[in-house]
Design a protein around this motif. Sequence first.
Motif, PDB file in Angstrom:
ATOM      1  N   ARG A 102      -8.381  27.332  19.859  1.00 12.88           N
ATOM      2  CA  ARG A 102      -8.404  26.133  19.013  1.00 12.88           C
ATOM      3  C   ARG A 102      -7.103  25.355  19.142  1.00 12.88           C
ATOM      4  NH1 ARG A 102     -10.504  25.616  12.799  1.00 12.88           N
ATOM      5  NH2 ARG A 102     -10.087  23.410  12.606  1.00 12.88           N
ATOM      6  N   GLY A 103      -5.983  26.067  19.145  1.00  7.03           N
ATOM      7  CA  GLY A 103      -4.691  25.408  19.308  1.00  7.03           C
ATOM      8  C   GLY A 103      -4.536  24.758  20.674  1.00  7.03           C
ATOM      9  N   ARG A 104      -4.993  25.453  21.704  1.00  8.21           N
ATOM     10  CA  ARG A 104      -4.909  24.904  23.063  1.00  8.21           C
ATOM     11  C   ARG A 104      -5.808  23.679  23.215  1.00  8.21           C
ATOM     12  NH1 ARG A 104      -3.001  28.858  27.429  1.00  8.21           N
ATOM     13  NH2 ARG A 104      -3.697  27.101  28.658  1.00  8.21           N
ATOM     14  N   PHE A 105      -6.976  23.725  22.594  1.00  8.40           N
ATOM     15  CA  PHE A 105      -7.875  22.576  22.655  1.00  8.40           C
ATOM     16  C   PHE A 105      -7.243  21.371  21.963  1.00  8.40           C
ATOM     17  CE2 PHE A 105     -11.224  19.882  20.930  1.00  8.40           C
ATOM     18  CZ  PHE A 105     -11.875  19.542  22.107  1.00  8.40           C
ATOM     19  N   ALA A 106      -6.650  21.601  20.791  1.00  9.23           N
ATOM     20  CA  ALA A 106      -5.999  20.509  20.058  1.00  9.23           C
ATOM     21  C   ALA A 106      -4.886  19.885  20.901  1.00  9.23           C
ATOM     22  CB  ALA A 106      -5.448  21.024  18.728  1.00  9.23           C
ATOM     23  N   GLU A 107      -4.141  20.721  21.615  1.00  7.03           N
ATOM     24  CA  GLU A 107      -3.099  20.203  22.500  1.00  7.03           C
ATOM     25  C   GLU A 107      -3.711  19.384  23.631  1.00  7.03           C
ATOM     26  OE1 GLU A 107       0.714  19.544  24.246  1.00  7.03           O
ATOM     27  OE2 GLU A 107      -0.053  19.841  22.225  1.00  7.03           O
ATOM     28  N   GLY A 108      -4.836  19.818  24.154  1.00 10.34           N
ATOM     29  CA  GLY A 108      -5.526  19.060  25.198  1.00 10.34           C
ATOM     30  C   GLY A 108      -5.983  17.692  24.706  1.00 10.34           C
ATOM     31  N   VAL A 109      -6.483  17.630  23.486  1.00  9.51           N
ATOM     32  CA  VAL A 109      -6.906  16.353  22.906  1.00  9.51           C
ATOM     33  C   VAL A 109      -5.693  15.448  22.729  1.00  9.51           C
ATOM     34  CG1 VAL A 109      -7.882  15.239  20.856  1.00  9.51           C
ATOM     35  CG2 VAL A 109      -8.968  17.291  21.798  1.00  9.51           C
ATOM     36  N   ARG A 110      -4.590  16.027  22.271  1.00 16.12           N
ATOM     37  CA  ARG A 110      -3.358  15.244  22.100  1.00 16.12           C
ATOM     38  C   ARG A 110      -2.911  14.653  23.437  1.00 16.12           C
ATOM     39  NH1 ARG A 110       1.776  15.191  22.846  1.00 16.12           N
ATOM     40  NH2 ARG A 110       1.897  17.222  23.863  1.00 16.12           N
ATOM     41  N   LEU A 111      -2.925  15.466  24.490  1.00 22.46           N
ATOM     42  CA  LEU A 111      -2.530  14.989  25.816  1.00 22.46           C
ATOM     43  C   LEU A 111      -3.493  13.931  26.347  1.00 22.46           C
ATOM     44  CD1 LEU A 111      -1.388  18.340  27.465  1.00 22.46           C
ATOM     45  CD2 LEU A 111       0.059  16.384  26.817  1.00 22.46           C
ATOM     46  N   TYR A 112      -4.779  14.120  26.079  1.00 25.53           N
ATOM     47  CA  TYR A 112      -5.781  13.129  26.489  1.00 25.53           C
ATOM     48  C   TYR A 112      -5.430  11.755  25.918  1.00 25.53           C
ATOM     49  CZ  TYR A 112     -10.182  10.527  26.029  1.00 25.53           C
ATOM     50  OH  TYR A 112     -11.140   9.544  26.030  1.00 25.53           O
ATOM     51  N   HIS A 113      -5.110  11.710  24.636  1.00 25.86           N
ATOM     52  CA  HIS A 113      -4.758  10.436  23.998  1.00 25.86           C
ATOM     53  C   HIS A 113      -3.400   9.937  24.490  1.00 25.86           C
ATOM     54  CE1 HIS A 113      -8.248  10.165  21.472  1.00 25.86           C
ATOM     55  NE2 HIS A 113      -8.029  11.369  20.970  1.00 25.86           N
ATOM     56  N   GLN A 114      -2.464  10.827  24.674  1.00 31.61           N
ATOM     57  CA  GLN A 114      -1.132  10.446  25.142  1.00 31.61           C
ATOM     58  C   GLN A 114      -1.193   9.818  26.539  1.00 31.61           C
ATOM     59  OE1 GLN A 114       1.626  13.636  26.221  1.00 31.61           O
ATOM     60  NE2 GLN A 114       3.192  12.641  24.970  1.00 31.61           N
ATOM     61  N   GLN A 115      -2.124  10.297  27.350  1.00 34.55           N
ATOM     62  CA  GLN A 115      -2.242   9.801  28.717  1.00 34.55           C
ATOM     63  C   GLN A 115      -3.235   8.651  28.858  1.00 34.55           C
ATOM     64  OE1 GLN A 115      -2.985  13.286  31.128  1.00 34.55           O
ATOM     65  NE2 GLN A 115      -1.066  14.240  30.483  1.00 34.55           N
ATOM     66  N   GLY A 116      -3.613   8.062  27.743  1.00 33.47           N
ATOM     67  CA  GLY A 116      -4.431   6.856  27.793  1.00 33.47           C
ATOM     68  C   GLY A 116      -5.889   7.011  27.419  1.00 33.47           C
ATOM     69  N   GLY A 117      -6.325   8.219  27.086  1.00 33.21           N
ATOM     70  CA  GLY A 117      -7.711   8.393  26.654  1.00 33.21           C
ATOM     71  C   GLY A 117      -7.959   7.574  25.401  1.00 33.21           C
ATOM     72  N   ASP A 118      -8.990   6.741  25.427  1.00 31.69           N
ATOM     73  CA  ASP A 118      -9.202   5.824  24.304  1.00 31.69           C
ATOM     74  C   ASP A 118     -10.378   6.190  23.411  1.00 31.69           C
ATOM     75  OD1 ASP A 118     -11.176   5.278  26.139  1.00 31.69           O
ATOM     76  OD2 ASP A 118     -11.009   3.096  25.985  1.00 31.69           O
ATOM     77  N   ARG A 119     -11.086   7.259  23.752  1.00 33.19           N
ATOM     78  CA  ARG A 119     -12.248   7.629  22.936  1.00 33.19           C
ATOM     79  C   ARG A 119     -11.841   8.635  21.860  1.00 33.19           C
ATOM     80  NH1 ARG A 119     -16.941   9.174  27.051  1.00 33.19           N
ATOM     81  NH2 ARG A 119     -18.050   9.414  25.084  1.00 33.19           N
ATOM     82  N   PRO A 120     -12.338   8.442  20.645  1.00 35.01           N
ATOM     83  CA  PRO A 120     -12.072   9.450  19.614  1.00 35.01           C
ATOM     84  C   PRO A 120     -12.782  10.754  19.970  1.00 35.01           C
ATOM     85  CG  PRO A 120     -13.582   7.763  18.785  1.00 35.01           C
ATOM     86  CD  PRO A 120     -13.160   7.338  20.160  1.00 35.01           C
ATOM     87  N   VAL A 121     -12.187  11.868  19.593  1.00 38.28           N
ATOM     88  CA  VAL A 121     -12.763  13.181  19.876  1.00 38.28           C
ATOM     89  C   VAL A 121     -13.220  13.793  18.561  1.00 38.28           C
ATOM     90  CG1 VAL A 121     -12.353  15.481  20.818  1.00 38.28           C
ATOM     91  CG2 VAL A 121     -11.276  13.482  21.892  1.00 38.28           C
ATOM     92  N   LEU A 122     -14.506  14.063  18.470  1.00 38.08           N
ATOM     93  CA  LEU A 122     -15.074  14.693  17.282  1.00 38.08           C
ATOM     94  C   LEU A 122     -15.462  16.120  17.649  1.00 38.08           C
ATOM     95  CD1 LEU A 122     -17.435  11.838  16.063  1.00 38.08           C
ATOM     96  CD2 LEU A 122     -15.114  12.339  15.299  1.00 38.08           C
ATOM     97  N   VAL A 123     -14.985  17.075  16.864  1.00 35.09           N
ATOM     98  CA  VAL A 123     -15.275  18.480  17.146  1.00 35.09           C
ATOM     99  C   VAL A 123     -16.194  19.013  16.057  1.00 35.09           C
ATOM    100  CG1 VAL A 123     -14.308  20.758  17.568  1.00 35.09           C
ATOM    101  CG2 VAL A 123     -13.005  18.730  18.205  1.00 35.09           C
TER     102      VAL A 123
END
Length: 82
Positions: free
Chosen positions: A23-44
Motif C-alpha cells: 500500500r505504501g509503495r503504491f501510494a509512492e507510485g501514484v505520487r510519482l505519477y502526478h509529479q511526472q505529469g500524470g493528470d488523471r486522478p487515481v481512485l483506489v
Amino acid sequence: MPAAPLVVHAWADVVCPWSYLSRGRFAEGVRLYHQQGGDRPVLVEYHSLQLAPDTPEDFDGSELDFLVQHRSMTVEHASAML
C-alpha cells in the motif's frame, strides 16, 4: 473536460505485512505519477482478502504450534519462517 480517473482495485489482508508494504509503495507510485505529469486522478477501491480463511478463530496454541499441526510443517521450517 476533466480527465477520467484511473480506477484501481486493490485486494489486501489487514494482517499481512506484504499488503501493508504494498500500500505504501503504491501510494509512492501514484505520487510519482502526478509529479511526472500524470493528470488523471487515481481512485483506489480497497477490497478485503483473507489469506488463510481456514484458520480457526479459537486455536489454543502458538503460531508455531498452528503451523506444525495445521499446515504440516516441520518445527524447523515453521520456526525459520516465523
